[in-house]
Design an enzyme around this catalytic site. Structure first.
Site, mmCIF file in Angstrom:
data_model
loop_
_atom_site.group_PDB
_atom_site.id
_atom_site.type_symbol
_atom_site.label_atom_id
_atom_site.label_comp_id
_atom_site.label_asym_id
_atom_site.label_seq_id
_atom_site.Cartn_x
_atom_site.Cartn_y
_atom_site.Cartn_z
ATOM 1 N N ASP A 103 70.504 79.751 -4.482
ATOM 2 C CA ASP A 103 69.649 79.290 -5.580
ATOM 3 C C ASP A 103 68.171 79.154 -5.191
ATOM 4 O OD1 ASP A 103 70.228 77.142 -4.010
ATOM 5 O OD2 ASP A 103 70.920 75.837 -5.629
ATOM 6 N N THR A 125 76.016 83.497 -0.839
ATOM 7 C CA THR A 125 76.044 82.256 -0.056
ATOM 8 C C THR A 125 77.491 81.856 0.164
ATOM 9 O OG1 THR A 125 75.689 79.862 -0.120
ATOM 10 C CG2 THR A 125 75.617 80.968 -2.223
ATOM 11 N N ASP A 127 78.543 78.986 0.249
ATOM 12 C CA ASP A 127 78.819 77.691 -0.389
ATOM 13 C C ASP A 127 79.491 77.804 -1.765
ATOM 14 O OD1 ASP A 127 77.569 76.578 1.802
ATOM 15 O OD2 ASP A 127 75.611 76.508 0.819
ATOM 16 N N ASP A 129 78.083 77.769 -4.564
ATOM 17 C CA ASP A 129 77.517 76.657 -5.346
ATOM 18 C C ASP A 129 76.508 77.109 -6.399
ATOM 19 O OD1 ASP A 129 75.558 77.516 -3.619
ATOM 20 O OD2 ASP A 129 74.960 75.525 -2.939
ATOM 21 N N ARG A 171 77.108 72.723 2.072
ATOM 22 C CA ARG A 171 75.903 71.987 1.643
ATOM 23 C C ARG A 171 76.324 70.831 0.735
ATOM 24 N NH1 ARG A 171 70.808 74.669 -1.070
ATOM 25 N NH2 ARG A 171 72.468 75.776 -2.123
HETATM 26 O O1 F6P Z 1 73.985 77.498 2.570
HETATM 27 C C1 F6P Z 1 74.775 77.960 3.617
HETATM 28 C C2 F6P Z 1 74.876 76.913 4.703
HETATM 29 O O2 F6P Z 1 75.700 77.434 5.738
HETATM 30 C C3 F6P Z 1 75.402 75.553 4.259
HETATM 31 O O3 F6P Z 1 76.791 75.525 4.111
HETATM 32 C C4 F6P Z 1 74.877 74.660 5.332
HETATM 33 O O4 F6P Z 1 74.697 73.340 4.859
HETATM 34 C C5 F6P Z 1 73.555 75.279 5.680
HETATM 35 O O5 F6P Z 1 73.610 76.633 5.229
HETATM 36 C C6 F6P Z 1 73.235 75.270 7.146
HETATM 37 O O6 F6P Z 1 71.954 75.765 7.287
HETATM 38 P P1 F6P Z 1 71.352 76.278 8.658
HETATM 39 O O7 F6P Z 1 72.008 77.586 8.993
HETATM 40 O O8 F6P Z 1 69.901 76.420 8.386
HETATM 41 O O9 F6P Z 1 71.685 75.244 9.685
#
Ligand code: F6P
Length: 319
Positions: A103, A125, A127, A129, A171
């Site tokens: 998003d 993604t 997620d 979401d 997330r």
């Molecule tokens: O949005 C994908 C995601 O893997 C989420 O599940 C998680 O909260 C976040 O990204 C982790 O982000 P990063 O890779 O920046 O630590």
């Protein structure tokens, strides 16, 4: 429409490569020149463009990650960043942009469309979401990654008669926890969309132990809080040996599943078709197993809700 560009943005997701391949191959098939922009919107601002040909997307359909790489770009959220990006795309004669991401990435796509550069979003993604689509690219692979990991943990949990609290990504969404939790037969699933009481959680665990269960697996979505805190609460109330595993980024890598490869191929190809039809400010979405185009601003305003039927079913089946 003669030239289009494609970028991946936000967290990577398995299947993004299959989506890039579909954009490039369908674009070339339809007579377009296709450019890849490396490292998302930050690559756009740094003019990190590469012309894609049929071979540049060979041998990637089975790979996780994204060959174009990705980034989260704060500068692109500012007026100056958006202005600069729009000017770069105009100067390079880019008539349409496909943004594969979540998003946050779609806000950029929408802002570009409003400034006169047609953009279409493809939901990528782990997620799941994004409002407006039943499925996002990468979710199925992430769930399968989580399942494989939890199946392994279950072996050792049973051997030692232990309680495991396993934290999964998502997330603010509980979709990965719900699908993986149901698929592994977790005793308890905690998701941000459903309030819980630790007393009730402990009560359920005690009852299942009394019924003869030799291990307990709790799947906790990261949006609920830290697995270590929940494990500490359980330990202090029961005195049981409790272990914690945070699955983390292993959920986000690896070869995409068939579901993700097929979804990504369909969505990437449709994004090009939409641009050619003159549609922009849209997101390709899966609704009841059919691909549809939804307004990006409508999708952004909506609220994603996981299938809470899975939550109820998992509770029934794990008695
Ligand atoms: O949005 C994908 C995601 O893997 C989420 O599940 C998680 O909260 C976040 O990204 C982790 O982000 P990063 O890779 O920046 O630590």
């Amino acid at each position: 429409m003669k030239r289009i560009a494609v970028l991946t943005s936000g967290g990577d997701a398995p299947g993004m490569n299959a989506a890039i391949r579909a954009v490039v191959r369908n674009g070339i098939y339809r007579g377009l020149k296709v450019y890849g922009i490396r490292k998302g919107f930050s690559g756009l601002l740094n003019e990190d463009f590469v012309e894609m040909d049929l071979r540049s997307v060979a041998d990637i359909i089975h790979r996780g990650g994204t060959i174009l790489q990705t980034a989260r770009c704060e500068e692109f959220k500012t007026e100056e960043g958006l202005h600069k990006g729009t000017e770069i795309l105009r100067r390079r004669g880019i008539d349409g942009l496909v943004v594969i991401g979540g998003d946050g990435s779609f806000r950029g796509a929408l802002a570009l469309t409003r400034r006169g550069v047609p953009a279409v979003g493809v939901p990528g993604t782990i997620d799941n979401d994004i409002p407006g689509t039943d499925l996002t690219i990468g979710f199925d692979t992430a769930v399968n990654n989580a399942i494989q990991a939890v199946d392994k943990i279950r072996d050792t949990a049973t051997s030692h008669e232990r309680t495991f609290v396993i934290e999964v990504m998502g997330r603010r969404a509980g979709d990965i926890a719900l699908a993986a939790g149901l698929a592994v037969g977790a005793e308890t699933i905690l998701i941000p969309e459903e309030p819980y009481s630790i007393d009730e959680v402990v009560d359920r665990l005690k009852k299942s132990v009394a019924r003869g269960k030799r291990h307990s697996i709790l799947l906790v979505a990261e949006g609920v809080g830290q697995a270590t805190d929940i494990a500490a609460e359980i330990r202090s109330r029961t005195g049981w040996e409790t272990r914690v595993t945070v699955l983390g980024h292993l959920q986000r890598g690896g070869s995409p599943t068939a579901v993700d490869r097929v979804l990504a191929s369909r969505m990437g190809a449709m994004a090009v078709d939409l641009l050619l039809e003159g549609q922009s400010g849209k997101m390709v979405a899966l609704q009841r197993n059919a691909l549809v185009a939804v307004d990006l601003d409508e999708a952004m305003k909506g609220t994603h809700r996981p299938d809470l039927g899975l939550y109820t079913l998992a509770r029934i089946l794990s008695i």
